[in-house]
Design a protein around this motif. Structure first.
Motif, PDB file in Angstrom:
ATOM      1  N   LYS A  53     -20.929 -34.861  15.462  1.00 39.84           N
ATOM      2  CA  LYS A  53     -20.148 -35.301  16.926  1.00 39.84           C
ATOM      3  C   LYS A  53     -20.192 -36.563  17.410  1.00 39.84           C
ATOM      4  O   LYS A  53     -19.592 -37.183  18.285  1.00 39.84           O
ATOM      5  CB  LYS A  53     -20.479 -34.413  17.960  1.00 39.84           C
ATOM      6  N   ARG A  54     -21.290 -37.478  16.676  1.00 34.50           N
ATOM      7  CA  ARG A  54     -21.346 -38.795  17.003  1.00 34.50           C
ATOM      8  C   ARG A  54     -20.653 -39.702  15.909  1.00 34.50           C
ATOM      9  O   ARG A  54     -21.172 -40.935  15.852  1.00 34.50           O
ATOM     10  CB  ARG A  54     -22.764 -39.063  17.212  1.00 34.50           C
ATOM     11  N   THR A  55     -19.900 -38.961  14.979  1.00 35.39           N
ATOM     12  CA  THR A  55     -19.027 -39.760  13.966  1.00 35.39           C
ATOM     13  C   THR A  55     -17.669 -39.659  14.034  1.00 35.39           C
ATOM     14  O   THR A  55     -17.437 -38.385  14.180  1.00 35.39           O
ATOM     15  CB  THR A  55     -19.751 -39.477  12.698  1.00 35.39           C
ATOM     16  N   LEU A  56     -16.996 -40.486  14.272  1.00 34.74           N
ATOM     17  CA  LEU A  56     -15.528 -40.370  13.980  1.00 34.74           C
ATOM     18  C   LEU A  56     -15.079 -40.492  12.852  1.00 34.74           C
ATOM     19  O   LEU A  56     -15.392 -41.147  11.668  1.00 34.74           O
ATOM     20  CB  LEU A  56     -14.918 -41.721  14.787  1.00 34.74           C
ATOM     21  N   VAL A  57     -14.251 -39.360  12.562  1.00 31.79           N
ATOM     22  CA  VAL A  57     -13.828 -39.094  11.225  1.00 31.79           C
ATOM     23  C   VAL A  57     -12.339 -38.782  11.224  1.00 31.79           C
ATOM     24  O   VAL A  57     -11.770 -38.501  11.951  1.00 31.79           O
ATOM     25  CB  VAL A  57     -14.235 -37.455  10.713  1.00 31.79           C
ATOM     26  N   LEU A  58     -11.619 -39.324  10.108  1.00 33.53           N
ATOM     27  CA  LEU A  58     -10.171 -39.977  10.283  1.00 33.53           C
ATOM     28  C   LEU A  58      -9.357 -39.413   8.889  1.00 33.53           C
ATOM     29  O   LEU A  58     -10.363 -39.408   7.926  1.00 33.53           O
ATOM     30  CB  LEU A  58      -9.812 -41.271  10.453  1.00 33.53           C
ATOM     31  N   ILE A  59      -8.391 -38.923   9.089  1.00 33.27           N
ATOM     32  CA  ILE A  59      -7.714 -38.725   7.660  1.00 33.27           C
ATOM     33  C   ILE A  59      -6.428 -39.423   7.633  1.00 33.27           C
ATOM     34  O   ILE A  59      -5.525 -39.385   8.543  1.00 33.27           O
ATOM     35  CB  ILE A  59      -7.218 -36.983   7.660  1.00 33.27           C
ATOM     36  N   ASP A  60      -6.396 -40.612   6.851  1.00 32.37           N
ATOM     37  CA  ASP A  60      -5.279 -41.416   6.787  1.00 32.37           C
ATOM     38  C   ASP A  60      -5.298 -42.166   8.106  1.00 32.37           C
ATOM     39  O   ASP A  60      -4.064 -42.487   8.755  1.00 32.37           O
ATOM     40  CB  ASP A  60      -4.109 -40.818   6.394  1.00 32.37           C
ATOM     41  N   GLY A  61      -6.392 -42.190   8.714  1.00 32.60           N
ATOM     42  CA  GLY A  61      -6.360 -42.897  10.073  1.00 32.60           C
ATOM     43  C   GLY A  61      -6.022 -42.180  11.246  1.00 32.60           C
ATOM     44  O   GLY A  61      -6.143 -42.771  12.453  1.00 32.60           O
ATOM     45  N   ILE A  62      -5.890 -40.719  11.239  1.00 32.61           N
ATOM     46  CA  ILE A  62      -5.780 -39.818  12.057  1.00 32.61           C
ATOM     47  C   ILE A  62      -6.809 -39.182  12.481  1.00 32.61           C
ATOM     48  O   ILE A  62      -7.802 -38.620  11.570  1.00 32.61           O
ATOM     49  CB  ILE A  62      -4.553 -38.898  11.710  1.00 32.61           C
ATOM     50  N   ARG A  63      -7.153 -38.983  13.769  1.00 37.39           N
ATOM     51  CA  ARG A  63      -8.536 -38.396  14.344  1.00 37.39           C
ATOM     52  C   ARG A  63      -8.552 -36.931  13.773  1.00 37.39           C
ATOM     53  O   ARG A  63      -7.597 -36.262  13.892  1.00 37.39           O
ATOM     54  CB  ARG A  63      -8.693 -38.438  15.790  1.00 37.39           C
ATOM     55  N   TYR A  64      -9.886 -36.687  13.229  1.00 40.29           N
ATOM     56  CA  TYR A  64     -10.053 -35.210  12.611  1.00 40.29           C
ATOM     57  C   TYR A  64     -11.083 -34.481  13.633  1.00 40.29           C
ATOM     58  O   TYR A  64     -11.272 -33.423  13.278  1.00 40.29           O
ATOM     59  CB  TYR A  64     -10.401 -35.550  11.124  1.00 40.29           C
ATOM     60  N   ASN A  65     -11.535 -35.449  14.598  1.00 39.65           N
ATOM     61  CA  ASN A  65     -12.982 -34.726  15.585  1.00 39.65           C
ATOM     62  C   ASN A  65     -12.093 -33.511  16.445  1.00 39.65           C
ATOM     63  O   ASN A  65     -11.128 -33.951  17.246  1.00 39.65           O
ATOM     64  CB  ASN A  65     -13.263 -35.825  16.305  1.00 39.65           C
ATOM     65  N   ASP A  66     -12.563 -32.244  16.322  1.00 42.85           N
ATOM     66  CA  ASP A  66     -11.802 -31.439  16.929  1.00 42.85           C
ATOM     67  C   ASP A  66     -12.211 -31.235  18.410  1.00 42.85           C
ATOM     68  O   ASP A  66     -13.371 -31.133  18.799  1.00 42.85           O
ATOM     69  CB  ASP A  66     -12.282 -30.126  16.534  1.00 42.85           C
ATOM     70  N   ILE A  67     -11.083 -31.461  19.433  1.00 49.26           N
ATOM     71  CA  ILE A  67     -11.437 -31.654  20.719  1.00 49.26           C
ATOM     72  C   ILE A  67     -11.887 -30.227  21.508  1.00 49.26           C
ATOM     73  O   ILE A  67     -12.620 -30.366  22.356  1.00 49.26           O
ATOM     74  CB  ILE A  67     -10.166 -32.457  21.277  1.00 49.26           C
ATOM     75  N   THR A  68     -11.652 -29.265  20.663  1.00 47.04           N
ATOM     76  CA  THR A  68     -11.836 -28.073  21.319  1.00 47.04           C
ATOM     77  C   THR A  68     -13.326 -27.580  20.840  1.00 47.04           C
ATOM     78  O   THR A  68     -13.965 -26.322  21.443  1.00 47.04           O
ATOM     79  CB  THR A  68     -10.879 -26.850  20.941  1.00 47.04           C
ATOM     80  N   GLY A  69     -13.965 -28.280  19.978  1.00 47.08           N
ATOM     81  CA  GLY A  69     -15.206 -27.844  19.343  1.00 47.08           C
ATOM     82  C   GLY A  69     -16.528 -28.428  19.997  1.00 47.08           C
ATOM     83  O   GLY A  69     -16.157 -29.309  20.749  1.00 47.08           O
ATOM     84  N   LEU A  70     -17.750 -28.196  19.353  1.00 46.72           N
ATOM     85  CA  LEU A  70     -18.742 -28.883  19.819  1.00 46.72           C
ATOM     86  C   LEU A  70     -19.561 -29.592  18.807  1.00 46.72           C
ATOM     87  O   LEU A  70     -20.431 -30.287  19.024  1.00 46.72           O
ATOM     88  CB  LEU A  70     -19.881 -27.554  20.275  1.00 46.72           C
ATOM     89  N   ASN A  71     -18.882 -29.510  17.313  1.00 52.80           N
ATOM     90  CA  ASN A  71     -19.745 -30.072  16.320  1.00 52.80           C
ATOM     91  C   ASN A  71     -19.038 -31.506  15.854  1.00 52.80           C
ATOM     92  O   ASN A  71     -19.067 -31.881  14.759  1.00 52.80           O
ATOM     93  CB  ASN A  71     -19.837 -29.143  15.271  1.00 52.80           C
ATOM     94  N   GLY A  72     -17.899 -31.915  16.674  1.00 52.07           N
ATOM     95  CA  GLY A  72     -16.977 -33.123  16.075  1.00 52.07           C
ATOM     96  C   GLY A  72     -16.059 -32.622  15.079  1.00 52.07           C
ATOM     97  O   GLY A  72     -15.374 -31.504  15.289  1.00 52.07           O
ATOM     98  N   ALA A  73     -16.190 -33.132  14.040  1.00 52.76           N
ATOM     99  CA  ALA A  73     -15.217 -32.806  12.882  1.00 52.76           C
ATOM    100  C   ALA A  73     -15.812 -31.839  12.208  1.00 52.76           C
ATOM    101  O   ALA A  73     -16.733 -31.403  11.864  1.00 52.76           O
ATOM    102  CB  ALA A  73     -15.207 -34.165  11.876  1.00 52.76           C
ATOM    103  N   PRO A  74     -14.766 -30.581  11.874  1.00 55.14           N
ATOM    104  CA  PRO A  74     -14.981 -29.589  11.057  1.00 55.14           C
ATOM    105  C   PRO A  74     -14.994 -29.798   9.556  1.00 55.14           C
ATOM    106  O   PRO A  74     -14.146 -29.532   8.929  1.00 55.14           O
ATOM    107  CB  PRO A  74     -13.852 -28.671  11.364  1.00 55.14           C
ATOM    108  N   PHE A  75     -16.165 -30.390   9.115  1.00 55.22           N
ATOM    109  CA  PHE A  75     -16.355 -30.784   7.772  1.00 55.22           C
ATOM    110  C   PHE A  75     -16.246 -29.458   6.884  1.00 55.22           C
ATOM    111  O   PHE A  75     -15.929 -29.648   5.555  1.00 55.22           O
ATOM    112  CB  PHE A  75     -17.835 -31.407   7.708  1.00 55.22           C
ATOM    113  N   GLY A  76     -16.448 -28.335   7.222  1.00 53.77           N
ATOM    114  CA  GLY A  76     -16.481 -26.966   6.403  1.00 53.77           C
ATOM    115  C   GLY A  76     -15.132 -26.881   5.817  1.00 53.77           C
ATOM    116  O   GLY A  76     -15.044 -26.371   4.733  1.00 53.77           O
ATOM    117  N   ASP A  77     -14.154 -27.559   6.223  1.00 50.97           N
ATOM    118  CA  ASP A  77     -12.643 -27.220   5.947  1.00 50.97           C
ATOM    119  C   ASP A  77     -12.242 -28.426   4.972  1.00 50.97           C
ATOM    120  O   ASP A  77     -11.004 -28.518   4.823  1.00 50.97           O
ATOM    121  CB  ASP A  77     -11.763 -26.819   7.001  1.00 50.97           C
TER     122      ASP A  77
END
Length: 600
Positions: free
Chosen positions: A92-116
């Motif tokens: 949750k303290r790393t900003l993850v992007l897909i082609d420059g688009i935010r991938y960090n889940d605003i509804t979650g607690l773990n930042g980017a959903p890396f599992g998917d």
């Protein structure tokens, strides 16, 4: 003993270093504009499409795990919750992007959903380490990971691939593109389907004692663009990630707690170039939809809208300045129905100086963020990189930056666990690097104040007093051993402590990655790679279960039947090592996979 062997091998290979010519790589995430990796002051690692295709990773997490300063944990097999730790700071303290688009889940607690995040049509993965809020804003405390999908190439091209293996795992992929002077279009589809193995298993138990937890993921992507003339063009992209995950409720290996996810990431970018500047006007949209029919029995829906304008203006011969304005809205729907917005202005300047024949690159970034929910934030970054003329191949660099993380809407407003008085975390970090040809050593250090944590007494989120301090070293060495063998190696030492001066959980003190690749037979590649994870514990203060001190080795081989068709096979966990990255959660035993790829 295994640790000593791996350390000895790492040290001995340094003595037989041979100079190789590094491939020219361009990155876009370090300064929000395309720049040669050589001229980027930040510590940057790039995972190329060649490496991805040779190693045949299944997930982005697997690929990231090969990089120094990164380790991960997961709650079972494919598709389960995964956390990526970058220099000791969690997802949750790393900003993850897909082609420059935010991938960090605003509804979650773990930042980017890396599992998917499955490996699909990826051109490269950029990892920018250290505080990047001065460029990207909130949530870039540990750094930025930008996953860049492939673009269309001139003419008509396509590929198809298939893989089959253990746990009744099947992978399929299709990619097609067409490009000419005026327009292009590219579309890709990747699917992973596996019966899997149990997500949970008490430490020491045979995973075959429990039911399987399967996973299915379909990721599709389309890119298209049109050139109005030589100075004006428009580009669009849209990515959809659909997944269904079977897992287990806490401490219930044979339970049922499925989840369904359908996320999408879209953008439109208008680009204008003239003799003075290059201008981008963009709109981006991230939509998150998660459904838990059992267990949570609820839905999590969120949305991030982003609009902005950015200019890149070169001056002198090798200097440029990037200026931009940005507006975002963050919304958590369903039971919370809350949102907040952010307005920002950012500026980055880069200069190249030559003094007495030696080249020095200096970059400065500053950003001002105005939130309607939090106090205004001003963050910045300064970087210097020097190429020594008197000692060819000697490069030194230093970076210092400030960053911050904002609470999620769930942190703030959940009726049971939320705390509306939460404030953003604040972090100051720096790193120092010395590189000589293929060898590089980096020291990093970060201090975080007001870290957001969970109080087990009040069952509320709170800002911790004191400082969380993390420091460590990264050692990287990549070279050729003779004409036919390539070596990739890195070592990370980490000292991570919370505000009570206790060792943070789930972070190994020592990590070693080694990979040897052999190309001595025509059309054949054989690779072996291994990872050593040092001592770590499931709880802070080195308490709970010890989950470190193990080595896992993998084997992969590729063979090109002709210029269009190739086959491959891989064995993961070659020596069938039993281990757990999280106490009570299963990991894969020895497993084997084989695949084929055809392209035109």
């Amino acid at each position: 003993m295994k640790k000593k062997i791996l350390l000895s091998l790492l040290a001995s290979t340094i003595l037989v270093a041979q100079e190789i010519e590094l491939e020219q790589i361009t990155v876009t995430s370090a300064t929000k504009t395309a720049q040669s990796i050589e001229d980027v002051t930040s510590n940057v690692n790039v995972i190329t499409s060649k490496e991805i295709e040779e190693k045949h990773y299944t997930t982005v997490t697997e690929a990231l795990n090969s990089i120094s300063g990164i380790n991960f944990t997961s709650n079972g097999g494919l598709g389960t919750t995964s956390a990526v730790y970058l220099r000791g700071l969690d997802s949750k303290r790393t900003l993850v992007l897909i082609d420059g688009i935010r991938y960090n889940d605003i509804t979650g607690l773990n930042g980017a959903p890396f599992g998917d995040l499955m490996i699909g049509d990826i051109e490269q993965i950029e990892i920018i380490k250290g505080a990047q809020s001065g460029i990207w804003g909130a949530d870039a405390t540990a750094g930025v990971i930008n996953i860049i999908t492939k673009s269309a190439k001139t003419g008509l091209h396509g590929s198809i691939n298939a893989e089959f293996g253990s746990f009744n795992t099947k992978k399929y992929g299709l990619l097609a593109s067409y490009k000419e002077d005026r327009y292009y279009i590219k579309a890709g589809l990747q699917q992973v389907d596996t019966d899997g193995f149990t997500a949970q298993s008490p430490n020491g138990d045979n995973i075959d004692m429990y039911e399987d937890d399967g996973y299915k993921n379909t990721t599709s992507n389309i890119k298209l663009g049109f050139n109005f003339d030589e100075n004006n063009k428009i580009d669009m992209s849209h990515t959809i990630i659909y997944s269904k995950t079977e897992s287990d409720p806490f401490a219930t290996p044979n339970g049922i707690e499925d989840s369904i996810t359908e996320d999408s990431f879209s953008q439109v970018n208008f680009n204008h170039k003239n003799s003075f500047t290059e201008l981008d006007v963009y709109a981006k949209l991230s939509i998150f939809n998660r459904d838990y029919p059992q267990g949570w029995t609820k839905k999590f829906d969120g949305e991030i809208q982003e609009y902005g304008i950015k200019s890149n203006t070169p001056y002198n011969d090798d200097d440029f300045v990037v200026f931009g304005l940005d507006y975002k809205t963050f919304e958590h729907k369903n039971d919370l129905q809350k949102k907040y917005n952010n307005k920002a202005v950012f500026l980055t300047n880069s200069n190249e100086f030559t003094l007495l024949g030696s080249k020095t690159v200096v970059s400065e970034s500053i950003r001002f963020d105005d939130y309607d929910k939090f106090d205004d934030k001003t963050t910045g970054k300064l970087g210097v990189k020097h190429f020594c003329k008197s000692v060819e191949g000697l490069i030194t660099s230093a970076n210092i930056g400030s960053s911050y993380n904002v609470p999620t809407i769930y942190n703030l407003y959940d009726p049971t666990y939320g705390n509306e008085n939460l404030t953003p975390e604040n972090t100051m970090s720096y790193d120092l690097s010395v590189g000589y040809k293929e060898f590089k050593v980096t020291y990093f250090n970060s201090t975080t104040k007001d870290m957001i944590d969970f109080d087990l007494n009040t069952w509320k989120y709170f800002n911790a007093t004191g400082e969380t301090k993390i420091q460590g070293f990264e050692i990287e060495y990549n070279t050729k051993l003779g004409e036919d063998v390539s070596l990739t190696s890195n070592y990370t030492w980490l000292d991570a402590k919370n505000s009570d001066d206790e060792v943070l959980s789930r972070r190994p003190k020592n990590t070693i990655n080694l990979a040897l690749d052999y190309y001595g037979v025509k059309n054949l590649h054989i690779g072996i790679n291994g990872e050593y994870i040092g001592e770590r514990y499931s709880n802070d203060n080195e308490s709970g279960t010890r989950t470190g001190k193990y080595t896992v080795v993998n084997l992969v081989t590729n063979y090109s039947l002709n210029k269009n068709i190739s086959i491959y096979a891989k064995i993961e966990n070659l020596f069938d090592k039993y281990y757990q990255v999280l106490d009570g959660y299963a990991t894969a035993p020895l497993s084997a996979y084989a695949g084929i790829k055809a392209q035109f």
